[in-house]
Motif scaffolding. Structure first.
Motif, mmCIF file in Angstrom:
data_model
loop_
_atom_site.group_PDB
_atom_site.id
_atom_site.type_symbol
_atom_site.label_atom_id
_atom_site.label_comp_id
_atom_site.label_asym_id
_atom_site.label_seq_id
_atom_site.Cartn_x
_atom_site.Cartn_y
_atom_site.Cartn_z
ATOM 1 N N ARG A 81 5.498 4.859 1.378
ATOM 2 C CA ARG A 81 5.897 6.347 1.590
ATOM 3 C C ARG A 81 6.787 5.985 2.785
ATOM 4 O O ARG A 81 7.856 6.885 3.206
ATOM 5 C CB ARG A 81 4.854 7.218 1.882
ATOM 6 C CG ARG A 81 3.931 7.518 0.551
ATOM 7 C CD ARG A 81 2.846 8.039 0.795
ATOM 8 N NE ARG A 81 2.897 9.411 1.638
ATOM 9 C CZ ARG A 81 3.133 10.456 0.908
ATOM 10 N NH1 ARG A 81 3.087 10.551 -0.459
ATOM 11 N NH2 ARG A 81 3.075 11.658 1.759
ATOM 12 N N GLY A 82 6.223 5.333 3.785
ATOM 13 C CA GLY A 82 7.155 4.946 5.101
ATOM 14 C C GLY A 82 8.386 4.486 4.585
ATOM 15 O O GLY A 82 9.372 4.721 5.318
ATOM 16 N N TYR A 83 8.357 3.209 3.902
ATOM 17 C CA TYR A 83 9.821 2.609 3.763
ATOM 18 C C TYR A 83 10.571 3.763 3.005
ATOM 19 O O TYR A 83 11.813 3.832 3.447
ATOM 20 C CB TYR A 83 9.539 1.606 2.561
ATOM 21 C CG TYR A 83 8.669 0.581 3.095
ATOM 22 C CD1 TYR A 83 8.601 0.228 4.592
ATOM 23 C CD2 TYR A 83 8.046 -0.371 2.416
ATOM 24 C CE1 TYR A 83 7.753 -0.910 4.841
ATOM 25 C CE2 TYR A 83 7.067 -1.270 2.619
ATOM 26 C CZ TYR A 83 7.147 -1.604 3.991
ATOM 27 O OH TYR A 83 6.193 -2.709 4.505
ATOM 28 N N LEU A 121 0.858 -1.335 -0.201
ATOM 29 C CA LEU A 121 -0.038 0.059 -0.028
ATOM 30 C C LEU A 121 0.904 1.303 0.105
ATOM 31 O O LEU A 121 2.021 1.343 0.608
ATOM 32 C CB LEU A 121 -0.767 -0.189 1.268
ATOM 33 C CG LEU A 121 -1.940 -0.955 1.319
ATOM 34 C CD1 LEU A 121 -2.498 -0.975 2.681
ATOM 35 C CD2 LEU A 121 -3.114 -0.707 0.297
ATOM 36 N N THR A 144 0.712 3.801 1.861
ATOM 37 C CA THR A 144 1.209 4.132 3.238
ATOM 38 C C THR A 144 2.356 3.622 3.370
ATOM 39 O O THR A 144 3.168 4.324 4.019
ATOM 40 C CB THR A 144 -0.014 3.823 4.252
ATOM 41 O OG1 THR A 144 -1.262 4.156 3.675
ATOM 42 C CG2 THR A 144 0.462 4.263 5.517
ATOM 43 N N PHE A 145 2.619 2.515 3.229
ATOM 44 C CA PHE A 145 3.719 1.873 3.495
ATOM 45 C C PHE A 145 4.978 1.982 2.767
ATOM 46 O O PHE A 145 6.068 2.084 3.066
ATOM 47 C CB PHE A 145 3.663 0.205 3.480
ATOM 48 C CG PHE A 145 2.767 -0.347 4.919
ATOM 49 C CD1 PHE A 145 3.356 -0.635 5.779
ATOM 50 C CD2 PHE A 145 1.505 -0.566 4.500
ATOM 51 C CE1 PHE A 145 2.319 -0.979 6.664
ATOM 52 C CE2 PHE A 145 0.595 -1.026 5.621
ATOM 53 C CZ PHE A 145 0.984 -1.047 6.837
ATOM 54 N N ALA A 168 -4.171 6.705 8.868
ATOM 55 C CA ALA A 168 -2.977 6.381 8.273
ATOM 56 C C ALA A 168 -3.055 5.720 6.966
ATOM 57 O O ALA A 168 -2.135 5.466 6.349
ATOM 58 C CB ALA A 168 -2.014 5.557 9.258
ATOM 59 N N VAL A 195 7.179 2.187 10.177
ATOM 60 C CA VAL A 195 7.071 3.227 9.240
ATOM 61 C C VAL A 195 6.279 4.200 10.068
ATOM 62 O O VAL A 195 5.239 3.919 10.923
ATOM 63 C CB VAL A 195 6.000 2.467 8.203
ATOM 64 C CG1 VAL A 195 5.220 3.585 7.211
ATOM 65 C CG2 VAL A 195 6.665 1.713 7.518
ATOM 66 N N VAL A 196 6.384 5.389 9.937
ATOM 67 C CA VAL A 196 5.856 6.580 10.463
ATOM 68 C C VAL A 196 4.599 6.996 9.398
ATOM 69 O O VAL A 196 5.179 7.304 8.383
ATOM 70 C CB VAL A 196 6.891 7.784 10.698
ATOM 71 C CG1 VAL A 196 6.067 9.024 11.288
ATOM 72 C CG2 VAL A 196 7.943 7.121 11.757
ATOM 73 N N PRO A 230 -5.582 6.253 -0.364
ATOM 74 C CA PRO A 230 -5.384 4.911 0.260
ATOM 75 C C PRO A 230 -6.882 3.963 -0.588
ATOM 76 O O PRO A 230 -7.673 4.634 -0.896
ATOM 77 C CB PRO A 230 -5.983 5.236 1.796
ATOM 78 C CG PRO A 230 -6.590 6.374 1.561
ATOM 79 C CD PRO A 230 -6.239 7.270 0.275
ATOM 80 N N ARG A 231 -6.440 2.686 -0.074
ATOM 81 C CA ARG A 231 -7.715 1.789 -0.480
ATOM 82 C C ARG A 231 -8.867 2.263 0.063
ATOM 83 O O ARG A 231 -8.974 2.495 1.222
ATOM 84 C CB ARG A 231 -7.194 0.654 -0.225
ATOM 85 C CG ARG A 231 -7.230 -0.223 -1.513
ATOM 86 C CD ARG A 231 -6.757 -1.701 -1.439
ATOM 87 N NE ARG A 231 -5.228 -1.540 -1.844
ATOM 88 C CZ ARG A 231 -4.446 -2.802 -1.763
ATOM 89 N NH1 ARG A 231 -5.019 -3.884 -1.356
ATOM 90 N NH2 ARG A 231 -3.313 -3.026 -2.134
#
Lengths: 298, 347
Positions: free
Chosen positions: A62-64, A57, A59-60, B151, B316-317, A94-95
Motif C-alpha cells: 500500500r505504501g509503494y 507485506l 503495509t508495504f 503500521a 513508505v507512509v 496484517p500478519r
C-alpha cells in the motif's frame, strides 16, 4: 498473493493498470520510476501487473502504491481502492504477531500444578464430608435413653472406653457392651452430683446416654469406693465395661456377663458385690494392684 | 478485590499519551478518543483552589485566548510529563470519557506508550499518573514498537523493520526485529518544533508575530518537506511587531520549506545515524523493503520524498499514521493474555 483478473472486473481498472496508464501518459520508463522510488525494477513490474510476491507485506504494498501514485500525480485513493477491490481482506490484514516469551509455557505448567492442588483439596474435602455424614447419620440412629429414664432418679451415664464410635453405634440390638453407671444416691443429691460425675470421669469418654434393656443372662456388678481407686473391668465378652480412676464415695454399677476380669489399683478401698452377693476382698493386700475375676476363682 | 470487580466492567485501554494529541484505543471498538493534550485550569485567585475548566478540543481552542483566571496548559512536553498534576487530571478525564458506563468508576488495564529515549524518572511519572487516574494495571511500551505494530510491520519476524515515528514532541527512530528493539534513538524534534520554526521564520522575515495555532494551520495546509513544482499559498494574519497592529500577508509552500529546514535536517540526520548503526543484515532488509513513517509528522507533504532522496532507500507512509501508535498498543495489549509481555518495556 497472486490474483488474476476476473472477467467481471474488466470494466474497472486495476491498480496496476491505472499506474501503468499514468506512467505511459508521462512517457516514463519503469526504470526511471524505479530509480525515483528507490525500488527494485521487478517490484515496479509486479505492481503494474498486480502480482505481488508473498514476502511483501500489505503495509508495504500500500505504501509503494501510494508513493507511485503521488509520483505520477494521480489520486492515491483511487489506486488504493482499486488494489483493495482486487485483493480483498488480504490487502488490509496484517500478519499475526507471535511471541517468544516462555511466560505462557510457564503459566501452563503452573496451572497444571494448581489443578493438582485443587484436586487434592477437593478429595480431602470429600473425605471430610463423608466422615461427617457417616458419624452424624449413624449416631442419630440409636434411640436415646432419656425418654425411658425420664422418671428414674439417677443420671445414667454410659461409660464406654475409647472404642470406634461407628462400631458402637452400629449395634442396634441390645448389646452387652452398653452398661450404665448408676450412682445410688437420693434423687435430690443425684441431680446435684451428676455434673461432678461427669467431671470425675474426665478420663472416660461419655458419648451418649444409652439404656439398653439388660439381657437376662447379664449380671450386675456393684462397686463402692471408700477412697480413690483406679479400676479396669472387662466382662466375659472381652468388652471393657468400666475403666479409670473413681473418687472416694463413688458407687459404680455395671452389667455384663460374668465372669468379670477386674483390675484394681487399690483393692482395700473397694467393696464389690455381684448381684447383691458381696465378694471377699480380704485376700488382696493394700497398696498393690489386684487382678482377679468375679466371681472369685480359686 | 474491589478493583478486580470494577475491572470486569472496564475496557482495556491503549493510550498514546502524546505531546500534541492523546488517543485511546479500545479492543473491538477502535479509536474511541482523539483529543489534543491540553487542559484549561481555572484558578480564581492566586493560591486559591485549582479546578479543571476544559480538557481536549475545548481547551485547545482556549490556547492563547484565555483571561487571567484560566490557564490553558499542555502538560506534556517533548514526549514526557511536564506537569504531573495536570497530566493526571487529563488522563482521569479521558479514561472516564472512554467508558460509557458512569455507574462504576472505571478501573481498566492501561497500556501507555512512552518515548524510547525517556528516562526512568519520566517513565515512572507516566506510570504513576496513569495509576493516579484510576488504572488497575499499567504497562509501558516503547512508542516505536507500538507504531511498528500499528503500521502492520512484521515485528515478530527475523527481519529488520525500521520505523520513524514523528510525533508532536519527539521523533523516534527504531529498528525492530523479533519483538525487540535493536536500535532506537529519540530526538526532541517534532510537530511543535516545526511550528516554532514557522513562527520564528515569519517573525524574522516579515516582522510579524503569529500564534501557535496559526503556525500549526500553516504547517498542515501548505507545509512541505521537499521542493515541488506546484506552489501552494495561504493568507495569514498576525501582529506586526513594528507597527503593533494586525496585518495580513501571504505565504507560499516554498517559504515554509525554507523555514522547516532546520528541524527537517535534524530528523534526516537521526535517520542516517540509525542506518549507520544498524547491523548489516538488518540494514539489507531495510534497504530492500524500506522504512515506514508514522505519527502526525508523516502527514507533512513530501517528507517521505525527502527521506527517500537523502537515504536512497524506499520510504513508505503508514495507513492512518496518526493512530498507528494507539492501534499498535491495543494489539500489544491483546497479546498479553495470549502470549507473554515480551514487547513491553520496563522501568
Amino acid at each position: 498473493m497472486t490474483t488474476d483478473k476476473t472477467p467481471t472486473e474488466t470494466t474497472e481498472h486495476s491498480a496496476g493498470e491505472l499506474l501503468k496508464a499514468a506512467r505511459e501518459h508521462r512517457q516514463w520508463s519503469q526504470k526511471e520510476v524505479a530509480s525515483q522510488l528507490n525500488l527494485r525494477l521487478s517490484l515496479i513490474e509486479n505492481m503494474e501487473t498486480d502480482q505481488y510476491e508473498e514476502s511483501v507485506l500489505p503495509t508495504f504494498i500500500r505504501g509503494y502504491l501510494r508513493s507511485y501514485a503521488r509520483l505520477l500525480k494521480i489520486s492515491e485513493q483511487q489506486v488504493l481502492a482499486a488494489y483493495e477491490r482486487h485483493h480483498g481482506n488480504q490487502a488490509i490484514e496484517p500478519r499475526a504477531m507471535h511471541s517468544f516469551s516462555n511466560r505462557t509455557e510457564k503459566e501452563a505448567t503452573e496451572s497444571r500444578f494448581m489443578l493438582l492442588t485443587y484436586l487434592v483439596g477437593a478429595v480431602l474435602l470429600g473425605l471430610l464430608l463423608l466422615w461427617w455424614w457417616q458419624t452424624h447419620w449413624l449416631i442419630g440412629e440409636p434411640p436415646v435413653a432419656e425418654s425411658e429414664n425420664a422418671g428414674v432418679p439417677h443420671e445414667i451415664v454410659n461409660s464406654v472406653e475409647p472404642e470406634p464410635l461407628t462400631m458402637l453405634a452400629a449395634d442396634s440390638q441390645p448389646d452387652p457392651e452398653m452398661h450404665t453407671v448408676l450412682p445410688e444416691l437420693p434423687t435430690s443429691l443425684a441431680e446435684q452430683t451428676a455434673p461432678t460425675i461427669f467431671e470425675n470421669e474426665s478420663t472416660q469418654s461419655s458419648v451418649a446416654l444409652l439404656a439398653d434393656p439388660p439381657i437376662a443372662s447379664s449380671q450386675q456388678l456393684s462397686m463402692r469406693f471408700a477412697d480413690d481407686c483406679w479400676i479396669d473391668v472387662v466382662d466375659a465378652d472381652g468388652s471393657r465395661v468400666a475403666f479409670g480412676t473413681k473418687r472416694a464415695g463413688y458407687q459404680l454399677q455395671v452389667q455384663g456377663r460374668a465372669p468379670f476380669t477386674v483390675t484394681l489399683g487399690n483393692p482395700s478401698v473397694v467393696e464389690i458385690e455381684l448381684d447383691t452377693e458381696p465378694v471377699d476382698m480380704s485376700g488382696f493386700r493394700s497398696g498393690r494392684v489386684a487382678k482377679f475375676s468375679v466371681p472369685l476363682q480359686d | 478485590m474491589f478493583n478486580k470487580l470494577r475491572g470486569i466492567f472496564s475496557n482495556d485501554l491503549s493510550i498514546d499519551l502524546g505531546t500534541a494529541n492523546t488517543l485511546i484505543y479500545v479492543k473491538d471498538q477502535g479509536i474511541v478518543l482523539n483529543e489534543p493534550s491540553v487542559v484549561a485550569i481555572r484558578q480564581e485567585r492566586a493560591g486559591g483552589p485549582k479546578s479543571v475548566a476544559a480538557v481536549g478540543h475545548a481547551a485547545k481552542r482556549m490556547l492563547g485566548r484565555t483571561p487571567g483566571n484560566i490557564k490553558a496548559i499542555r502538560p506534556m512536553k517533548d514526549g514526557v510529563i511536564a506537569d504531573f498534576y495536570v497530566t493526571e487530571k487529563m488522563l482521569q478525564h479521558f479514561i472516564k470519557q472512554a467508558h460509557s458506563n458512569s455507574f462504576l468508576r472505571p478501573s481498566p488495564r492501561v497500556l501507555v506508550c512512552v518515548p524510547c529515549g525517556s528516562t526512568q524518572v519520566e517513565r515512572r511519572a507516566i506510570r504513576e499518573s496513569a495509576q493516579g487516574a484510576g488504572a488497575r494495571e499499567v504497562y509501558l511500551i516503547d512508542e516505536p514498537m507500538a507504531a511498528a505494530i500499528g503500521a502492520g510491520m512484521p515485528v515478530s519476524e527475523a527481519t529488520g523493520s525500521m520505523v520513524v515515528d514523528i510525533g508532536g514532541g519527539t521523533t523516534e527512530v527504531a529498528i525492530i526485529s523479533l519483538n525487540g528493539v535493536v536500535y532506537s534513538s529519540s530526538v526532541r524534534i517534532g510537530g511543535d518544533k516545526f511550528d516554532d520554526a514557522i513562527i520564528n521564520y515569519i517573525r524574522r522575515n516579515y516582522g510579524i508575530l503569529i500564534g501557535e495555532a496559526t503556525a500549526e494551520r500553516i504547517k498542515t495546509e501548505i507545509g512541505s518537506a521537499y521542493p515541488s513544482d506546484d506552489v501552494l499559498e495561504i493568507e495569514v494574519r498576525g501582529r506586526n511587531l513594528a507597527e503593533g497592529v494586525p496585518r495580513s500577508f501571504t505565504m507560499t509552500s516554498n517559504e515554509i520549506l525554507e523555514a522547516l529546514q532546520e528541524p527537517l535536517a535534524g530528523i534526516v540526520s537521526s535517520v542516517m545515524v540509525a542506518l549507520e548503526q544498524s547491523p548489516p543484515e538488518l540494514a539489507s532488509d531495510i534497504s530492500e523493503r524500506g522504512m515506514v513513517l508514522t505519527g502526525g509528522g508523516a502527514l507533512l507533504r513530501d517528507l517521505d520524498r525527502l527521506l527517500m532522496e537523502e537515504t536512497g532507500i524506499p520510504v513508505v507512509v503508514a495507513d492512518e499514521p496518526l493512530t498507528c501508535v494507539a492501534r499498535g498498543g491495543g494489539k500489544a495489549l491483546e497479546m498479553i493474555d495470549m502470549h507473554g509481555g515480551d514487547v513491553f518495556s520496563y522501568e
